[in-house]
Write a protein that holds these residues in place. Structure first.
Motif, PDB file in Angstrom:
ATOM      1  N   ALA A  17      25.733  43.865  40.783  1.00 32.45           N
ATOM      2  CA  ALA A  17      27.121  43.333  41.413  1.00 32.45           C
ATOM      3  C   ALA A  17      27.007  41.424  41.752  1.00 32.45           C
ATOM      4  CB  ALA A  17      28.614  44.091  42.088  1.00 32.45           C
ATOM      5  N   THR A  18      28.617  40.583  40.935  1.00 37.02           N
ATOM      6  CA  THR A  18      28.056  39.194  41.567  1.00 37.02           C
ATOM      7  C   THR A  18      29.092  38.728  42.034  1.00 37.02           C
ATOM      8  OG1 THR A  18      29.361  38.204  39.515  1.00 37.02           O
ATOM      9  CG2 THR A  18      27.161  39.406  39.291  1.00 37.02           C
ATOM     10  N   PHE A  19      29.339  37.607  42.595  1.00 36.53           N
ATOM     11  CA  PHE A  19      30.750  36.754  43.494  1.00 36.53           C
ATOM     12  C   PHE A  19      31.798  37.573  42.387  1.00 36.53           C
ATOM     13  CE2 PHE A  19      33.751  33.846  43.880  1.00 36.53           C
ATOM     14  CZ  PHE A  19      34.009  33.866  45.160  1.00 36.53           C
ATOM     15  N   PHE A  20      31.438  37.144  40.976  1.00 31.84           N
ATOM     16  CA  PHE A  20      32.685  37.409  40.197  1.00 31.84           C
ATOM     17  C   PHE A  20      33.113  38.582  39.424  1.00 31.84           C
ATOM     18  CE2 PHE A  20      29.671  33.495  38.998  1.00 31.84           C
ATOM     19  CZ  PHE A  20      31.047  32.307  39.095  1.00 31.84           C
ATOM     20  N   HIS A  21      33.107  39.547  40.280  1.00 28.41           N
ATOM     21  CA  HIS A  21      33.011  41.251  40.332  1.00 28.41           C
ATOM     22  C   HIS A  21      33.691  41.740  41.321  1.00 28.41           C
ATOM     23  CE1 HIS A  21      29.342  41.332  37.390  1.00 28.41           C
ATOM     24  NE2 HIS A  21      30.618  42.910  37.264  1.00 28.41           N
ATOM     25  N   ARG A  22      33.912  39.967  42.639  1.00 28.58           N
ATOM     26  CA  ARG A  22      35.056  40.671  43.589  1.00 28.58           C
ATOM     27  C   ARG A  22      36.206  40.413  43.504  1.00 28.58           C
ATOM     28  NH1 ARG A  22      33.342  36.799  48.692  1.00 28.58           N
ATOM     29  NH2 ARG A  22      35.181  37.566  49.478  1.00 28.58           N
ATOM     30  N   ALA A  23      36.834  41.419  43.987  1.00 27.65           N
ATOM     31  CA  ALA A  23      38.855  42.016  44.110  1.00 27.65           C
ATOM     32  C   ALA A  23      39.160  40.489  43.898  1.00 27.65           C
ATOM     33  CB  ALA A  23      39.108  42.963  44.358  1.00 27.65           C
ATOM     34  N   LEU A  66      39.600  40.760  25.462  1.00 28.51           N
ATOM     35  CA  LEU A  66      39.670  41.712  26.405  1.00 28.51           C
ATOM     36  C   LEU A  66      38.138  41.177  27.129  1.00 28.51           C
ATOM     37  CD1 LEU A  66      40.658  43.635  28.531  1.00 28.51           C
ATOM     38  CD2 LEU A  66      39.685  45.858  27.208  1.00 28.51           C
ATOM     39  N   VAL A  67      38.800  40.779  27.720  1.00 33.28           N
ATOM     40  CA  VAL A  67      36.807  40.255  28.584  1.00 33.28           C
ATOM     41  C   VAL A  67      36.501  40.977  30.447  1.00 33.28           C
ATOM     42  CG1 VAL A  67      35.817  37.886  29.037  1.00 33.28           C
ATOM     43  CG2 VAL A  67      37.420  37.794  26.824  1.00 33.28           C
ATOM     44  N   SER A  68      35.114  40.529  30.609  1.00 35.58           N
ATOM     45  CA  SER A  68      35.117  40.598  31.783  1.00 35.58           C
ATOM     46  C   SER A  68      33.589  39.970  32.305  1.00 35.58           C
ATOM     47  CB  SER A  68      34.047  42.167  31.853  1.00 35.58           C
ATOM     48  OG  SER A  68      33.512  42.243  33.204  1.00 35.58           O
ATOM     49  N   THR A  69      34.317  38.911  32.535  1.00 31.51           N
ATOM     50  CA  THR A  69      35.596  37.944  33.473  1.00 31.51           C
ATOM     51  C   THR A  69      35.991  36.287  32.623  1.00 31.51           C
ATOM     52  OG1 THR A  69      35.474  39.840  34.743  1.00 31.51           O
ATOM     53  CG2 THR A  69      36.703  37.856  35.116  1.00 31.51           C
ATOM     54  N   PRO A  70      36.867  36.858  32.515  1.00 34.35           N
ATOM     55  CA  PRO A  70      37.731  35.268  31.781  1.00 34.35           C
ATOM     56  C   PRO A  70      37.254  33.866  32.947  1.00 34.35           C
ATOM     57  CG  PRO A  70      39.737  36.750  32.240  1.00 34.35           C
ATOM     58  CD  PRO A  70      38.074  37.268  32.461  1.00 34.35           C
ATOM     59  N   PHE A  71      36.855  33.109  32.576  1.00 37.59           N
ATOM     60  CA  PHE A  71      36.746  31.781  33.946  1.00 37.59           C
ATOM     61  C   PHE A  71      35.517  31.960  34.383  1.00 37.59           C
ATOM     62  CE2 PHE A  71      40.866  32.724  33.678  1.00 37.59           C
ATOM     63  CZ  PHE A  71      41.139  31.678  32.678  1.00 37.59           C
ATOM     64  N   CYS A  72      34.562  32.777  34.503  1.00 37.58           N
ATOM     65  CA  CYS A  72      33.711  32.592  34.937  1.00 37.58           C
ATOM     66  C   CYS A  72      32.241  33.351  34.337  1.00 37.58           C
ATOM     67  CB  CYS A  72      33.500  34.486  35.703  1.00 37.58           C
ATOM     68  SG  CYS A  72      35.098  34.656  36.761  1.00 37.58           S
ATOM     69  N   VAL A  73      30.862  33.655  35.310  1.00 33.59           N
ATOM     70  CA  VAL A  73      29.527  33.094  34.634  1.00 33.59           C
ATOM     71  C   VAL A  73      29.138  34.398  34.067  1.00 33.59           C
ATOM     72  CG1 VAL A  73      27.297  32.336  34.736  1.00 33.59           C
ATOM     73  CG2 VAL A  73      28.873  30.325  35.421  1.00 33.59           C
ATOM     74  N   TYR A  74      29.851  35.162  35.015  1.00 41.52           N
ATOM     75  CA  TYR A  74      28.995  36.569  34.851  1.00 41.52           C
ATOM     76  C   TYR A  74      30.306  37.183  34.713  1.00 41.52           C
ATOM     77  CZ  TYR A  74      24.911  34.116  37.262  1.00 41.52           C
ATOM     78  OH  TYR A  74      24.193  32.829  37.482  1.00 41.52           O
ATOM     79  N   GLY A  75      29.456  38.822  34.249  1.00 44.44           N
ATOM     80  CA  GLY A  75      31.300  39.821  34.351  1.00 44.44           C
ATOM     81  C   GLY A  75      30.351  41.397  34.193  1.00 44.44           C
ATOM     82  N   GLY A  76      30.796  42.072  33.303  1.00 46.48           N
ATOM     83  CA  GLY A  76      30.472  43.345  32.711  1.00 46.48           C
ATOM     84  C   GLY A  76      30.649  44.165  34.047  1.00 46.48           C
ATOM     85  N   VAL A  77      29.946  45.573  33.591  1.00 42.69           N
ATOM     86  CA  VAL A  77      29.538  47.066  34.568  1.00 42.69           C
ATOM     87  C   VAL A  77      28.007  46.482  35.364  1.00 42.69           C
ATOM     88  CG1 VAL A  77      28.559  48.724  34.186  1.00 42.69           C
ATOM     89  CG2 VAL A  77      30.367  48.358  32.257  1.00 42.69           C
ATOM     90  N   ALA A  78      29.032  46.928  36.657  1.00 42.42           N
ATOM     91  CA  ALA A  78      27.882  46.435  37.710  1.00 42.42           C
ATOM     92  C   ALA A  78      28.127  48.566  37.979  1.00 42.42           C
ATOM     93  CB  ALA A  78      28.798  45.539  38.763  1.00 42.42           C
TER      94      ALA A  78
END
Length: 332
Positions: A17-23, A66-78
């Motif tokens: 997980a990264t900062f960009f996974h935060r709710a 459908l994007v994980s996550t827009p405006f963010c460097v990282y995303g996807g599955v954690a």
């Protein structure tokens, strides 16, 4: 404990997980852009074992995704298990097909989806922090000289809660680059969502703001994320002072990692970060095409956007601040 609390608790402990996974990103994006979030999670024995934050982005200019996550460097599955990863990706594919998007995009740091189309146009830059002397010695000699010059130019750094100076400097900087700015409300929402993990610092020279930076804190990392400078900041080396000031402060506080964010491969920012002693780590953005027949190309390097960029660079600042948010929310 609320579901959001459970989500963030998992993010804090999951290695992937990264900062960009935060709710908090869900509320920021939904409230300021109008895009629809779909935050998926997998459970085992009543405990979250995997997450996948997704946002549906509809744009007349840039399509439906459908994007994980827009405006963010990282995303996807954690996740903490291969089974959870597989189930989340399968569910995301089904959701993308149900919504009828052009494509599904997962912004992974390493590949997770065998057989998917991939794009490696960006690299991220991360390295451990040591102490001030060690941080300096990790840089190229020329960059160390630039920092000494920036210090000699007598800059001052001020941590601020008000966004006025930050927004003026940042919007001026991105306008000059030909990029639409986010709304002030977007940055206010970031402050509200992440509170003490969101910091704004403005650099002054002779009492005038010359550069400003919004950084995020996550576990033992700092992420300088939204930064910009006034036209004279280049000659004053103000942005070099800005990043060095941050590096000094977080080193003194015991943070272990400086995440300099992503840059397009072989671009000016890409080489700038290498001068600071960071080595590029290629990012793997993975795509499942639904209605699209080829990978999207919304990069500013796309020749069809050159005229628009040149036009935007000459807009009056106030007009760019008014028009920018209508466009930037679609530049996911």
């Amino acid at each position: 404990m609320t579901r959001q609390d459970c989500w963030d608790q998992f993010v804090e402990t999951c290695e992937e997980a990264t900062f960009f996974h935060r709710a908090g990103w869900r509320s920021v994006i939904e409230s300021t852009t109008g895009h629809t979030p779909y935050y998926l999670y997998a459970e085992q024995n009543g405990q979250i074992c995997g997450i996948l934050p997704l946002v549906e982005v509809k744009s007349m200019l840039f399509g439906h995704s459908l994007v994980s996550t827009p405006f963010c460097v990282y995303g996807g599955v954690a996740s903490i298990s291969d089974a959870a990863t597989t189930k989340l990706i399968d569910h995301a594919k089904t959701l993308a097909e149900t919504l009828g998007v052009d494509y599904l995009e997962l912004r992974h740091r390493q590949a997770k989806t065998a057989g998917w189309l991939t794009r490696h146009k960006h690299a991220t830059f991360r390295r451990p922090l040591s102490n001030d002397e060690g941080n300096l010695q990790a840089m190229k000699r020329k960059q160390r000289a630039v920092i000494r010059q920036a210090i000699n130019n007598e800059h001052t750094a001020t941590i601020e809660t008000d966004l006025d100076q930050f927004y003026h400097v940042y919007s001026t900087s991105v306008r000059n680059l030909g990029t639409p700015v986010f709304s002030r409300r977007f940055f206010q929402a970031l402050q509200a969502a992440f509170k003490h993990d969101c910091e704004v610092v403005t650099i002054h020279h002779q009492g005038k703001p010359v550069s400003s930076l919004m950084s995020f804190y996550f576990r033992d990392e700092v992420l300088p994320y939204y930064g910009g400078g006034m036209p004279n900041s280049r000659s004053l080396k103000s942005m070099d002072f800005m990043y060095w000031d941050l590096m000094q402060r977080v080193t003194a506080k015991g943070f272990a990692t400086f995440d300099f964010g992503r840059s397009k491969t072989d671009s000016g920012p890409y080489h700038y970060k290498r001068h600071w002693g960071f080595e590029p780590e290629p990012l793997c953005y993975e795509y499942h095409l639904v209605r699209a027949t080829q990978l999207p190309d919304n990069s500013p390097n796309n020749p069809k956007y050159r005229y628009f960029i040149k036009l935007w660079q000459h807009l009056p600042l106030k007009l760019s601040q008014q028009l920018g948010p209508y466009l930037s929310k679609n530049l996911a």
